[in-house]
Motif scaffolding. Sequence first.
Motif, PDB file in Angstrom:
ATOM      1  N   ASN A 174       0.817  -1.220   0.000  1.00 12.81           N
ATOM      2  CA  ASN A 174       0.000   0.000   0.000  1.00 12.81           C
ATOM      3  C   ASN A 174       0.848   1.266   0.000  1.00 12.81           C
ATOM      4  O   ASN A 174       0.773   2.092   0.929  1.00 12.81           O
ATOM      5  N   PRO A 175       1.657   1.443  -1.063  1.00 13.16           N
ATOM      6  CA  PRO A 175       2.615   2.573  -1.083  1.00 13.16           C
ATOM      7  C   PRO A 175       1.932   3.941  -0.990  1.00 13.16           C
ATOM      8  O   PRO A 175       2.526   4.878  -0.454  1.00 13.16           O
ATOM      9  N   LYS A 176       0.671   4.058  -1.469  1.00  9.39           N
ATOM     10  CA  LYS A 176       0.019   5.379  -1.443  1.00  9.39           C
ATOM     11  C   LYS A 176      -0.789   5.572  -0.169  1.00  9.39           C
ATOM     12  O   LYS A 176      -1.550   6.527  -0.053  1.00  9.39           O
ATOM     13  N   LYS A 177      -0.658   4.586   0.760  1.00 10.79           N
ATOM     14  CA  LYS A 177      -1.319   4.732   2.072  1.00 10.79           C
ATOM     15  C   LYS A 177      -2.811   5.029   1.950  1.00 10.79           C
ATOM     16  O   LYS A 177      -3.325   5.997   2.506  1.00 10.79           O
ATOM     17  N   ILE A 178      -3.520   4.226   1.172  1.00 18.72           N
ATOM     18  CA  ILE A 178      -4.973   4.388   1.030  1.00 18.72           C
ATOM     19  C   ILE A 178      -5.651   3.736   2.232  1.00 18.72           C
ATOM     20  O   ILE A 178      -5.380   2.575   2.558  1.00 18.72           O
ATOM     21  N   GLN A 179      -6.514   4.475   2.929  1.00 14.46           N
ATOM     22  CA  GLN A 179      -7.099   3.996   4.180  1.00 14.46           C
ATOM     23  C   GLN A 179      -8.607   3.830   4.113  1.00 14.46           C
ATOM     24  O   GLN A 179      -9.196   3.172   4.970  1.00 14.46           O
ATOM     25  N   ALA A 237      -2.480  -4.247 -10.488  1.00 18.14           N
ATOM     26  CA  ALA A 237      -1.205  -4.973 -10.449  1.00 18.14           C
ATOM     27  C   ALA A 237      -0.200  -4.393 -11.447  1.00 18.14           C
ATOM     28  O   ALA A 237       1.002  -4.363 -11.190  1.00 18.14           O
ATOM     29  N   SER A 238      -0.716  -3.908 -12.602  1.00 16.97           N
ATOM     30  CA  SER A 238       0.195  -3.382 -13.624  1.00 16.97           C
ATOM     31  C   SER A 238       0.616  -1.950 -13.314  1.00 16.97           C
ATOM     32  O   SER A 238       1.442  -1.385 -14.012  1.00 16.97           O
ATOM     33  N   GLY A 239       0.022  -1.340 -12.274  1.00 14.38           N
ATOM     34  CA  GLY A 239       0.387   0.020 -11.891  1.00 14.38           C
ATOM     35  C   GLY A 239      -0.367   1.095 -12.636  1.00 14.38           C
ATOM     36  O   GLY A 239      -0.131   2.279 -12.444  1.00 14.38           O
ATOM     37  N   ARG A 240      -1.328   0.689 -13.518  1.00 18.01           N
ATOM     38  CA  ARG A 240      -2.062   1.694 -14.285  1.00 18.01           C
ATOM     39  C   ARG A 240      -3.141   2.366 -13.447  1.00 18.01           C
ATOM     40  O   ARG A 240      -3.738   3.352 -13.861  1.00 18.01           O
ATOM     41  N   ALA A 241      -3.465   1.780 -12.286  1.00 23.05           N
ATOM     42  CA  ALA A 241      -4.359   2.429 -11.331  1.00 23.05           C
ATOM     43  C   ALA A 241      -3.857   2.065  -9.941  1.00 23.05           C
ATOM     44  O   ALA A 241      -3.126   1.084  -9.771  1.00 23.05           O
ATOM     45  N   ASP A 242      -4.271   2.861  -8.944  1.00 19.89           N
ATOM     46  CA  ASP A 242      -3.781   2.622  -7.586  1.00 19.89           C
ATOM     47  C   ASP A 242      -4.699   1.717  -6.790  1.00 19.89           C
ATOM     48  O   ASP A 242      -4.267   1.085  -5.832  1.00 19.89           O
ATOM     49  N   CYS A 243      -5.971   1.675  -7.160  1.00 18.27           N
ATOM     50  CA  CYS A 243      -6.899   0.859  -6.395  1.00 18.27           C
ATOM     51  C   CYS A 243      -8.137   0.549  -7.220  1.00 18.27           C
ATOM     52  O   CYS A 243      -8.388   1.183  -8.238  1.00 18.27           O
ATOM     53  N   ALA A 244      -8.917  -0.436  -6.754  1.00 16.81           N
ATOM     54  CA  ALA A 244     -10.172  -0.774  -7.411  1.00 16.81           C
ATOM     55  C   ALA A 244     -11.007  -1.550  -6.416  1.00 16.81           C
ATOM     56  O   ALA A 244     -10.471  -2.300  -5.591  1.00 16.81           O
ATOM     57  N   LEU A 245     -12.332  -1.376  -6.501  1.00 15.74           N
ATOM     58  CA  LEU A 245     -13.227  -2.092  -5.598  1.00 15.74           C
ATOM     59  C   LEU A 245     -13.466  -3.508  -6.136  1.00 15.74           C
ATOM     60  O   LEU A 245     -13.696  -3.688  -7.337  1.00 15.74           O
TER      61      LEU A 245
END
Lengths: 657, 657
Positions: A514-519, A576-584
């Motif tokens: 979680n490098p971008k620290k999404i909480q 996983a490919s880094g094209r987005a930071d998160c997904a539900l």
Amino acid sequence: MKKIYLADIPLEDAQKRFQTALEEAGLWQTLGAEQIPLDENAIGRVLIETVWAKISSPHYHASAMDGFAVRAEDTHGALETAPISLSCGSVAVYLDTGDPLPDWADAVIPIENIEPLSADGNISDDPRHPQIIRIRAAVSPWSHVREMGEDMVATQLVLPFGHRLRPVDLGAAAGCGYDKLDVARRPKVAVIPTGTELVYPGDPLKEGDIIEYNSIVLAAQVNGWGGAATRFENIPDDFEKIKTQVVQAAGEFDLILLIAGSSAGSEDYSSQIVEQSGELLVHGIAVRPGHPVILGIVKKDGKSTPIIGVPGYPVSAALTADIFVEPLLGKWLGRSPFHPHTIPAEITRKVNSRAGDDEYLRVAVGYIGDKTLAAPLSRGSGVITSLVRADGLVIIPRGIQGLQAGEQVSVQLLRSIEELKNTIFVIGSHDISLDLLSQFLAPCQRRLASVNVGSLGGIMALKRGETHIAGAHLLHPESGEYNLPYIQEHLPGMALRVVTLVGRTQGLFLAKGNPKKIQSLEDLIRKDISTVNRQRGSGTRLLLDFHLKQLDIQPESVNGYDHEEYTHLAAAAVVASGRADCALGIEAASYALDLDFLPLFTERFDLLIPEEFVLGELLKPLFELLEDPRFRNAVDTRPGYDVSEMGQVVAVLSGTE
Amino acid sequence: MKKIYLADIPLEDAQKRFQTALEEAGLWQTLGAEQIPLDENAIGRVLIETVWAKISSPHYHASAMDGFAVRAEDTHGALETAPISLSCGSVAVYLDTGDPLPDWADAVIPIENIEPLSADGNISDDPRHPQIIRIRAAVSPWSHVREMGEDMVATQLVLPFGHRLRPVDLGAAAGCGYDKLDVARRPKVAVIPTGTELVYPGDPLKEGDIIEYNSIVLAAQVNGWGGAATRFENIPDDFEKIKTQVVQAAGEFDLILLIAGSSAGSEDYSSQIVEQSGELLVHGIAVRPGHPVILGIVKKDGKSTPIIGVPGYPVSAALTADIFVEPLLGKWLGRSPFHPHTIPAEITRKVNSRAGDDEYLRVAVGYIGDKTLAAPLSRGSGVITSLVRADGLVIIPRGIQGLQAGEQVSVQLLRSIEELKNTIFVIGSHDISLDLLSQFLAPCQRRLASVNVGSLGGIMALKRGETHIAGAHLLHPESGEYNLPYIQEHLPGMALRVVTLVGRTQGLFLAKGNPKKIQSLEDLIRKDISTVNRQRGSGTRLLLDFHLKQLDIQPESVNGYDHEEYTHLAAAAVVASGRADCALGIEAASYALDLDFLPLFTERFDLLIPEEFVLGELLKPLFELLEDPRFRNAVDTRPGYDVSEMGQVVAVLSGTE
């Protein structure tokens, strides 16, 4: 410059060209015989000679019982009140079952129907060896005798040539005097995979590698059809190496299956190799999937060996073998081609097909209520699971542009009708608990066919009467209620029961660590954060919409809200490919791609079941499993699952509302 | 003293007792697993673990075509009239089919849809390595891309446990990351034949010998059901020898099949051996054929091994395996029991069955006109050909006394419906030319089922609508005409065609060397000559009657005229045994028994065919063969056959007369 475009010819033209070339080479006939011992290993072999009975069976008149051989006429007049006595040795002789009848006798009296007497007229204590037998009923000629030839008469036809041997056939052949059988020799088939990108199952994988399994499938098909397959090692895309291998195989084998690699030019290699080492008959056939099939003859030292260039895509490869290899092996073995069982069915949706091609459409077959439905499966030639799942094939012939929804089609079955009639269809959203359910149903003689078309797709399938059950987790953004508002909207008047399957955790897929620290979900509005969404009509998208609304977040303020993916895994892959930071999505998908997961909500996954199926025999084991602690436990131990509401009836809709 | 009578118990009680004992011994469950390589030899094995995808397939986003990876958004706005150029290397990269898509790209443009340019803007001569590509149409995201997981998504269910592996399943398992599979180990089954009377196939035969083939049939069945059978040598009826072998096998095998000899007491040996070496659960089951089945458990060194005492009659043996061995192997392998395909049919004749028994009736299944008929075959437990010929089984349950002619029954099919629908029924008199016809029909996708019930029986079958064709050679003693008078009598009003099959020679069977110097039919009135006759309604008897009348010989003056036999061979056998000096019959039967033959008459053997079948597709190949020189020649070269009238239409009866 290499050819890029293929000129496909119609399937029947290709078949005719191939057959003509084989006829000219003297190869369109049985290949030859071999003599094998008559034992259990002869099963499945094809008789190349007729089995005419060499001896009769039984080969003598045999007693069918333990008892006494007599002349029937000697027993005439015997009555309960007027017994007749016969002296043993001359007019009555004891026989065990199977013993030969003496020439003078024509009947047997079972031992339980005689009174054994000693010479003095008393009852003898050895019922098998008395001096005299007393009888109280007449017998008719040939009673309790297995007459010579009762089973088989010498010279009669027992098994025809071309017959594929089953267990009882071996008994019949042995019984009429055989101890060896002349059978067609098994055609030797070389299966040669090519392609620099190929790796073996179990090898470490990098992007661009292809796990080579076409050769395994083809070899298994060939062996099942009565051939003897030899799998060769993978050959890289090296023209000379492939050519050397092909020419060498032509000397030793009856048929070569050369599997093309998927990289550019490998298929041209195949055609050029055939051209250079013999005769190229066909390159490209108008059949889908299958297309770049190559047919030819390799010539070596005066021997002609047919070669089939098999496309590298796995569905194409397997169907190419069905279409060309099975009938050729049948011809060589002298047996009839296999005839699949064919049933009429209604196609569930419109299918467009190229008018120039014969298309082999894989379908799931459902017995839903009083309808027999054929639902098209994936048409991708790379989707081997479409063949694994297929219950049958629908052939859309050339000259037809496709099929209309509801059209009557003919389905070649790949499973037994019994199995299909015991199949429960669940269409809609998919969940791993349905896979587990399928496992637990198997011992109860039920198969579960789960088709993933999203929650709303499942409701529409119910509406069209195409499924027994729909799986849905549709949260209504306005009311916060699951599924019911959508049922009321799309299925008015349908008598229906809504039963909860599981509660499951939805959350955010995150890059490892979680490098971008999404909480929390609120982080989606951060400018440094991008996300990816699911398609319209999916339960997960509705869940997102509901919670964004609760938090008063406008979709426009979420970076990537319009980027749609169609499955949990596809969304996870973008992360996983880094094209987005998160997904539900659901927790299981994060494991598949080794991502971190932030659990956020529990949602309800329901089964929607028309009342007509609720009470039927088909679903009974399913309802029992929802109460079964073993099944509940199997689901509960999966991360992110809650079974506390499993089996609860959320609503019973009478259908008259 | 040995038990002579058996107390049979109902089948379901026997099954329950067996299952309970196995449960108590911990043997009513899968036997265990083994790991095998994932290759073509895995076919038919049963998965003991679920195959969940270990990796996705494809395991990366792959190009589906040879072409250029691009970002779809970079192509927006491209038109035929307004092309867009993209620089190779940064925003366009050439990919072969199967190559991984770069992270930044989301679509592929097929190579045939681009214009390859060099840096100077001219068309490049290397379309795979240009400096610039020019495109004249936009592409949508993910077009011509095989997305990761398109076929299988890591963690998804691919194959359930209990699944029997087919070729495509191996491909799917390899594609999702497997190179080995955990399958149920094959249950080891000992097959032990006993009986002093047994000889091996090919051994010289004397009266009383039985060719042992039950062990071959059972071993083949076991292997087909997924077990691994070992056949033991024949053991004579020696109590201690059999017991030693059984106890030894109990240590090494999972199941023992002990085949009883047919001689007295051998079955009691089996039961006593089971009693002495473990537990006898069942001796005698109320099922026909089958009866003296033994079920038990042998105990050795703390290991319990089930044992099945299999009756020696071959039909009983094969059906006992069907009923007890197949489900047990299914349980041990963890797969579902086989479900035969079941169809409704009409039984053609009354069948009496003992109310106390479950009976497994073998039937031929005929699609005759619009009816589906089940015709009972021989019920003898020694008639293995009844299983060879059987198209299906009808189970007559306990408590039912039998079936009425025309009653609706449920048939478990042993052949495919396609095969049955291509079956031509010929009922009536049998002739070897029908066997030859059957051989010639096989390559034309037709099966010929010939049922021998005598000429008049065939005409009655036509009357009841139970056959496509009747075979008849009925000479009318008054008119000297063949068949037509009988048709007029029994089939008035039926539209029917009479077509000649063959002329064949009838004559007298004589002892080798003709010791009594029989020269003509007139010799039948000699006082030193005895004969044997055929049954009423048979063509051969009518032929005799006709010629006796011609010669003005009274039947009473023929010694043995009233001695009836039912087949050519049975009559010949009486002559061979010396019980009669001669008998009228066809030449082929004399060869079967190595007799001399005195040719006397040529008779006409006709096919009687209702007009409704004459024009149908089913019989077309048959009519063609009657004109085919190859077929005619095959019949002609048989001794005693004349094909000069083959195919001639003797009469067309309009049905309105």
